[in-house]
Design a protein around this motif. Structure first.
Motif, PDB file in Angstrom:
ATOM      1  N   GLU A  61    -102.524  98.816   2.097  1.00  0.00           N
ATOM      2  CA  GLU A  61    -100.865  99.379   2.079  1.00  0.00           C
ATOM      3  C   GLU A  61    -100.140  98.397   1.081  1.00  0.00           C
ATOM      4  O   GLU A  61    -100.309  96.860   1.562  1.00  0.00           O
ATOM      5  N   ILE A  62     -99.546  98.497   0.036  1.00  0.00           N
ATOM      6  CA  ILE A  62     -98.820  97.550  -0.637  1.00  0.00           C
ATOM      7  C   ILE A  62     -97.302  97.698  -0.436  1.00  0.00           C
ATOM      8  O   ILE A  62     -96.372  96.795  -0.791  1.00  0.00           O
ATOM      9  N   GLY A  63     -96.649  98.988   0.018  1.00  0.00           N
ATOM     10  CA  GLY A  63     -95.360  99.131  -0.110  1.00  0.00           C
ATOM     11  C   GLY A  63     -95.037 100.477   0.334  1.00  0.00           C
ATOM     12  O   GLY A  63     -95.776 101.552   0.863  1.00  0.00           O
ATOM     13  N   THR A  64     -93.681 101.075   0.283  1.00  0.00           N
ATOM     14  CA  THR A  64     -93.183 102.147   0.737  1.00  0.00           C
ATOM     15  C   THR A  64     -92.458 102.964  -0.139  1.00  0.00           C
ATOM     16  O   THR A  64     -91.481 102.178  -0.910  1.00  0.00           O
ATOM     17  N   THR A  65     -92.649 104.242  -0.573  1.00  0.00           N
ATOM     18  CA  THR A  65     -91.366 104.737  -1.560  1.00  0.00           C
ATOM     19  C   THR A  65     -90.430 105.653  -0.799  1.00  0.00           C
ATOM     20  O   THR A  65     -90.781 106.244   0.144  1.00  0.00           O
ATOM     21  N   GLU A  66     -89.144 104.973  -0.912  1.00  0.00           N
ATOM     22  CA  GLU A  66     -88.099 105.815  -0.074  1.00  0.00           C
ATOM     23  C   GLU A  66     -87.649 107.129  -0.721  1.00  0.00           C
ATOM     24  O   GLU A  66     -86.727 107.917  -0.243  1.00  0.00           O
ATOM     25  N   ALA A 112     -90.851 111.256   0.599  1.00  0.00           N
ATOM     26  CA  ALA A 112     -90.113 110.145   1.178  1.00  0.00           C
ATOM     27  C   ALA A 112     -90.466 109.387   2.163  1.00  0.00           C
ATOM     28  O   ALA A 112     -90.791 109.991   3.302  1.00  0.00           O
ATOM     29  N   GLY A 113     -90.711 107.995   2.025  1.00  0.00           N
ATOM     30  CA  GLY A 113     -90.943 107.350   3.180  1.00  0.00           C
ATOM     31  C   GLY A 113     -92.363 107.011   3.339  1.00  0.00           C
ATOM     32  O   GLY A 113     -92.892 106.264   4.462  1.00  0.00           O
ATOM     33  N   GLN A 114     -93.231 107.633   2.312  1.00  0.00           N
ATOM     34  CA  GLN A 114     -94.716 107.233   2.402  1.00  0.00           C
ATOM     35  C   GLN A 114     -95.021 105.972   2.018  1.00  0.00           C
ATOM     36  O   GLN A 114     -94.578 105.316   1.161  1.00  0.00           O
ATOM     37  N   LYS A 115     -96.235 105.400   2.836  1.00  0.00           N
ATOM     38  CA  LYS A 115     -96.849 104.255   2.446  1.00  0.00           C
ATOM     39  C   LYS A 115     -97.490 104.388   1.261  1.00  0.00           C
ATOM     40  O   LYS A 115     -98.358 105.448   1.010  1.00  0.00           O
ATOM     41  N   LEU A 116     -97.536 103.521   0.194  1.00  0.00           N
ATOM     42  CA  LEU A 116     -98.279 103.601  -0.935  1.00  0.00           C
ATOM     43  C   LEU A 116     -99.556 102.501  -0.742  1.00  0.00           C
ATOM     44  O   LEU A 116     -99.439 101.352  -0.098  1.00  0.00           O
TER      45      LEU A 116
END
Length: 503
Positions: free
Chosen positions: A308-313, A362-366
């Motif tokens: 995991e590298i981050g989250t999209t809001e 929205a809120g999913q981990k990338l």
């Protein structure tokens, strides 16, 4: 009752046979059934929602070959774009196909996505016949490919040849490799194969459907095994068969020909009738051997790719119609990352290079896998010095096929363009702002784009010859830049915000 001796009976039978020949009676063999097991446009190793992938395809191929007289035909587009190809340049695909008994394959335009050197390397690894009839590498065919192939089945000679769309230099990256006319090549090769005694002529054609139809109607072939458009198609006009098997082995087309060959007065005639079977692979059990090979490749990269590298809001959408039909939040994220990575004034990338065809909540981990799935071509980011006039020309090209969902649609950063799609092509861009200021046609700007677009791909000829500030040899992978961008931010919130306004 008199019993006839065997020699006398044989003599009489011989005279009867001679009499039939002299009277012009045709001698015909029993009908021969020939099967073409057809796939095209498959770069995804594993099934999606229980359908497609190489293991299910392998099962269909094995079952059909067990019936006899079956040929496994691949109509191209396979070593790219895929997730693993960004790392091994498609070597895993050739390894899988080498295990599946391919009888003939025509290269597709995506076989050249990773450059001419990668194409040559993959062809060198292929242990099956690659038919590159209209491809020119140097002074002849690419190494380890063939112009045609003739096979005899129970007295029926079948001639195969392959065609690759001549638009490949626009759609892909073939380097110094060139392509002659598909239609002219088809007509000449079909004639040549007939002269060599072929009873059936099969064109394996990775060409647009419009070209397929011209070949079917005018080239003198019997069968066109097609790819490129990704249609699910079984067509017969009373003379020629045309087949296309959608994509990703979701469906496998089996074309059966019942062939009758007869000789009369020294002249041979061949007649045939077709039967089509479309196999939905959702109902097919995966071949365990190929499934194990695929799993090995998937496992090899999972540890790295699933980080995991981050989250999209905000929600993201990379479906084909979204990224090719207008501004997309995913396109904005990618363009912003490119612009930041190289310190550009603006960035532009073609929507057709965004490939995962999926939605993110929205809120999913990338993960790394997500980003690499979106950009599987291995493209790099180049930095060019261009004028405002060149940017406007590029935007005109980018919106020229918006109604057709052309892959050239511009996903941008630092640009706001107003477009009237009702206007003629070339006159649609009504206004452009660069970072809030009106575009100056004479001013120079630093533009980040991918290496494919930078050398004029997808019709972006206005960038050809532009001064390179970061050229391909010094450039970095787009996907890596987006991964770094998301990882550094931790949270991203891209959205559609009026960068390309369509009216």
């Amino acid at each position: 009752m008199m019993l006839q001796s065997r020699p006398s009976a044989a003599l009489r039978a011989g005279f009867l046979g001679l009499s039939l020949l002299l009277s012009g009676t045709a001698l015909a063999q029993e009908a021969v059934t020939i099967r073409f097991v057809h796939t095209n446009d498959i770069d995804r190793m594993s099934p999606e929602k229980g359908r497609g992938g190489f293991a299910r395809l392998a099962t269909v191929v094995k079952e059909e070959k067990a019936k006899g007289n079956a040929f496994f035909i691949h109509a191209g587009d396979t070593i790219s774009p895929s997730l693993l190809s960004g790392f091994d340049k498609g070597a895993h695909i050739i390894d899988i196909l080498n295990r599946m008994g391919v009888d003939a394959m025509a290269p597709g335009n995506h076989e050249f996505d990773l450059g001419d050197a990668a194409f040559r390397a993959r062809m060198a690894e292929a242990k099956f016949d690659v038919l590159a009839t209209n491809i020119i590498d140097g002074n002849g065919l690419p190494a380890n490919t063939k112009a045609d192939k003739v096979v005899e089945v129970q007295g029926v000679k079948i001639g195969f040849f392959g065609l690759t769309t001549e638009t490949t230099p626009i759609e892909s990256s073939p380097g110094t490799i060139k392509f002659s006319s598909t239609i002219d090549t088809a007509r000449a090769k079909a004639k040549e194969l007939r002269e060599k005694g072929a009873d059936l002529v099969v064109a394996v054609a990775h060409t647009p459907l419009a070209v397929d139809m011209i070949i079917a109607r005018s080239a003198g072939v019997d069968v066109v095994i097609g790819g490129h458009d990704e249609h699910l198609l079984a067509f017969y006009d009373g003379k020629v068969v045309l087949s296309e098997a959608e994509s990703q082995a979701n469906f496998v087309n089996v074309v059966e020909l019942s062939v009758n060959k007869a000789t009369k007065d020294g002249k041979t005639t061949v007649t045939w009738s077709p039967n089509f079977r479309i196999v939905d692979t959702v109902s097919v059990k995966p071949d365990p051997d190929i499934e194990a090979v695929v799993k090995g490749y998937e496992d090899k990269l999972s540890k790295e790719l699933d980080v995991e590298i981050g989250t999209t809001e905000t929600a993201l959408d990379s479906r084909r119609a979204t990224v090719r039909g207008g501004e997309a939040a995913m396109g904005n994220l990618i363009a912003d990352a490119m612009k930041a990575a190289v310190g550009a004034d603006v960035a532009l990338t073609n929507g057709g290079g965004i490939r995962a065809d999926k939605q993110y909540q929205a809120g999913q981990k990338l993960t790394r896998r997500d980003i690499l799935s979106e950009m599987p071509f291995g493209n790099t980011t180049v930095l060019l010095e261009v004028t405002g006039a060149q940017i406007k020309d590029a935007l005109e090209n980018g919106v020229s096929q918006v109604r057709e969902l052309g892959g050239r649609f511009p996903q941008v950063s630092g640009i706001v363009a107003e477009v009237d799609v009702k206007e003629p092509v070339g006159s649609r861009v009504k206004s452009v702002k660069i970072n809030g200021e009106p575009l100056d046609p004479a001013k120079t700007y630093k533009l980040a784009t991918n290496d494919f677009v930078g050398r004029g791909g997808d019709g972006y000829r206005s960038f050809t010859g532009a001064k390179s500030l970061i050229d391909t040899s010094a450039s970095q992978l787009m996907a890596s830049q987006v991964i770094d961008y998301v990882a550094k931010a931790g949270k991203v919130a891209p959205k559609v915000e009026g960068r390309v306004i369509l009216r």
